[in-house]
Design a protein around this motif. Structure first.
Motif, short mmCIF file in Angstrom:
data_model
loop_
_atom_site.label_atom_id
_atom_site.label_comp_id
_atom_site.label_asym_id
_atom_site.label_seq_id
_atom_site.Cartn_x
_atom_site.Cartn_y
_atom_site.Cartn_z
N SER A 195 0.82 -1.21 0.00
CA SER A 195 0.00 0.00 0.00
C SER A 195 0.86 1.26 0.00
O SER A 195 0.58 2.21 -0.74
CB SER A 195 -0.93 -0.01 1.22
OG SER A 195 -1.72 1.16 1.24
N ILE A 196 1.89 1.28 0.83
CA ILE A 196 2.77 2.45 0.89
C ILE A 196 3.42 2.70 -0.46
O ILE A 196 3.57 3.85 -0.90
CB ILE A 196 3.85 2.24 1.98
CG1 ILE A 196 3.21 2.25 3.37
CG2 ILE A 196 4.93 3.34 1.90
CD1 ILE A 196 4.14 1.83 4.48
N ALA A 197 3.81 1.63 -1.14
CA ALA A 197 4.48 1.75 -2.45
C ALA A 197 3.50 1.95 -3.59
O ALA A 197 3.91 2.01 -4.74
CB ALA A 197 5.32 0.51 -2.71
N ARG A 198 2.20 2.04 -3.30
CA ARG A 198 1.15 2.22 -4.31
C ARG A 198 1.09 1.03 -5.27
O ARG A 198 1.04 1.20 -6.49
CB ARG A 198 1.32 3.53 -5.07
CG ARG A 198 1.26 4.77 -4.18
CD ARG A 198 1.32 6.04 -4.99
NE ARG A 198 1.28 7.21 -4.12
CZ ARG A 198 0.18 7.76 -3.63
NH1 ARG A 198 -1.00 7.23 -3.92
NH2 ARG A 198 0.26 8.82 -2.86
N ASP A 256 8.47 6.90 -6.98
CA ASP A 256 8.73 6.67 -8.39
C ASP A 256 7.87 7.59 -9.24
O ASP A 256 6.73 7.91 -8.84
CB ASP A 256 8.44 5.22 -8.77
CG ASP A 256 9.45 4.25 -8.18
OD1 ASP A 256 10.52 4.73 -7.76
OD2 ASP A 256 9.18 3.03 -8.16
N PRO A 257 8.33 8.01 -10.40
CA PRO A 257 7.49 8.83 -11.30
C PRO A 257 6.17 8.16 -11.63
O PRO A 257 5.13 8.81 -11.69
CB PRO A 257 8.37 8.98 -12.55
CG PRO A 257 9.77 8.85 -12.05
CD PRO A 257 9.70 7.84 -10.93
N GLU A 258 6.20 6.83 -11.83
CA GLU A 258 4.96 6.11 -12.13
C GLU A 258 3.98 6.20 -10.97
O GLU A 258 2.77 6.30 -11.17
CB GLU A 258 5.25 4.65 -12.44
CG GLU A 258 6.04 4.42 -13.71
CD GLU A 258 6.34 2.95 -13.91
OE1 GLU A 258 5.39 2.19 -14.17
OE2 GLU A 258 7.51 2.56 -13.79
N ALA A 259 4.51 6.17 -9.74
CA ALA A 259 3.64 6.27 -8.56
C ALA A 259 3.00 7.64 -8.50
O ALA A 259 1.82 7.78 -8.14
CB ALA A 259 4.43 5.99 -7.29
N ALA A 260 3.76 8.68 -8.83
CA ALA A 260 3.22 10.04 -8.83
C ALA A 260 2.10 10.18 -9.87
O ALA A 260 1.07 10.81 -9.62
CB ALA A 260 4.33 11.04 -9.11
#
Length: 354
Positions: free
Chosen positions: A125-128, A321-325
């Motif tokens: 969850s924290i790491a999306r 990570d950019p993907e997470a953003a």
């Protein structure tokens, strides 16, 4: 999610401190005579109750829903019960240079233990990542471990090493499998109660594990097995476990990519496929190893703390990570529509806290 994170200034899981304190108590005041019989009986009852609660908590419907993502769950199971044991067997070459035979047996047992549930969900969850997949993967692993871990221990460690016999099989069935199935059968009537009192029952969980640890290490002290462990051997064990964890983290991340999983699924595979469950492993070791359980669980206790510290750092970096953003901004843009269409949107994150 803030309740799942320890303070930044506290690098050690507080529960590990309690576990180490319990080990210290067993070293100073081991249970002997009648007290040993009482703690042994209480430990047996605690193990059965633990697996009863595991069964009562596992949602059958949720598990069946997760079967739709069978490739991910199969990948996690292979990492947990095939690749991990292969590395454990390979570590046999480190005896007696780095490890003693008892420590190696504990290390090999560590590789046979199922994956975690709560911490895998939290870090995913924290790491999306894909939280529902992490929930199901951890649940499937724990369920499979009730059967696979004792069988693998009997086959790979050998009957003499773990005292595996017909009596051991009966103990495993009575103390682990029967309570788990009973919890599943009674979930229809007690599931709501378990959910309402999850905090209190969580304390019972942890208290039961502390009792198991005290009983195991008391028996170890009475047998004098701690004279077999030196600081140099412990340092060697820590080094081996650090390498094992690093290899599994790299393998699960890049292996999942090679298999075509997306970012969210790769995160779930990495965190569910690289970790081992202290809550499941301790009771199983107590049943399988008997008086030798203290040395058998030592590698698992050290690995558990190591995986929490390392995965906390990785999860935080993955969330940046950019993907997470991009995923986060997409969720914010879509949130109003989803909330209007589905009033229970957002529930998956709350399930992580359970």
């Amino acid at each position: 999610m803030t309740r799942l994170r320890r303070p930044s200034w506290l690098p050690i899981d507080p529960y590990i401190v309690l576990l180490l304190g319990t080990v210290g108590l067993a070293a100073l005041l081991p249970a002997r005579g009648t007290a040993a019989d009482v703690t042994s009986g209480a430990s047996t009852a605690a193990i059965a109750f633990l697996f009863f609660l595991y069964g009562a908590r596992l949602s059958t419907g949720e598990a069946l829903d997760g079967l739709r993502h069978w490739r991910l769950h199969l990948t996690v199971l292979i990492c947990t019960f095939v690749i991990f044991p292969v590395f454990g067997l390979a570590a046999r070459g480190l005896v007696p240079v780095l490890l003693t035979q008892p420590l190696y047996q504990g290390l090999l047992f560590l590789t046979l233990v199922p994956s975690t549930i709560q911490s895998s969900i939290a870090f995913t969850s924290i790491a999306r990542g894909n939280v529902p997949a992490a929930i199901c993967a951890g649940s499937f692993s724990s369920l499979a471990g009730i059967v696979l871990t004792p069988l693998l221990a009997a086959g790979l460690l050998g009957g003499d090493a773990v005292g595996f016999s017909t009596d051991s099989l009966v103990k495993i069935v009575l103390q682990l499998l029967v309570p788990f199935l009973a919890g599943q059968l009674l979930r229809r009537w007690i599931g709501a109660f378990v959910t309402r009192h999850k905090k209190v029952l969580g304390l019972v969980d942890r208290g039961s594990i502390l009792l198991v640890v005290y009983t195991a290490f008391s028996e170890g002290m009475n047998q004098g097995i701690w004279h077999q462990v030196s600081p140099l051997r412990l340092a060697g064990l820590l080094g081996v476990e650090a390498v094992l964890l690093a290899v599994m983290l790299v393998l699960t991340w890049y292996g999942a990519k090679a298999l075509g999983f997306g970012r969210a699924d790769r995160i779930a595979v990495q965190f569910a496929g690289s970790k081992k469950s202290l809550a499941s492993g301790l009771p199983m070791a107590s049943v399988l190893f008997g008086s030798q359980a203290s040395l058998a669980v030592l590698p698992l206790m050290l690995f558990h703390q190591m995986q929490l510290m390392v995965c906390a750092v990785i999860a935080k970096r993955r969330s940046q990570d950019p993907e997470a953003a991009e995923d986060a901004s997409r969720e914010q843009r879509d949130a109003p529509e989803e909330s209007a269409a589905d009033p229970v949107q957002g529930q998956p994150e709350s399930r992580v806290l359970r």
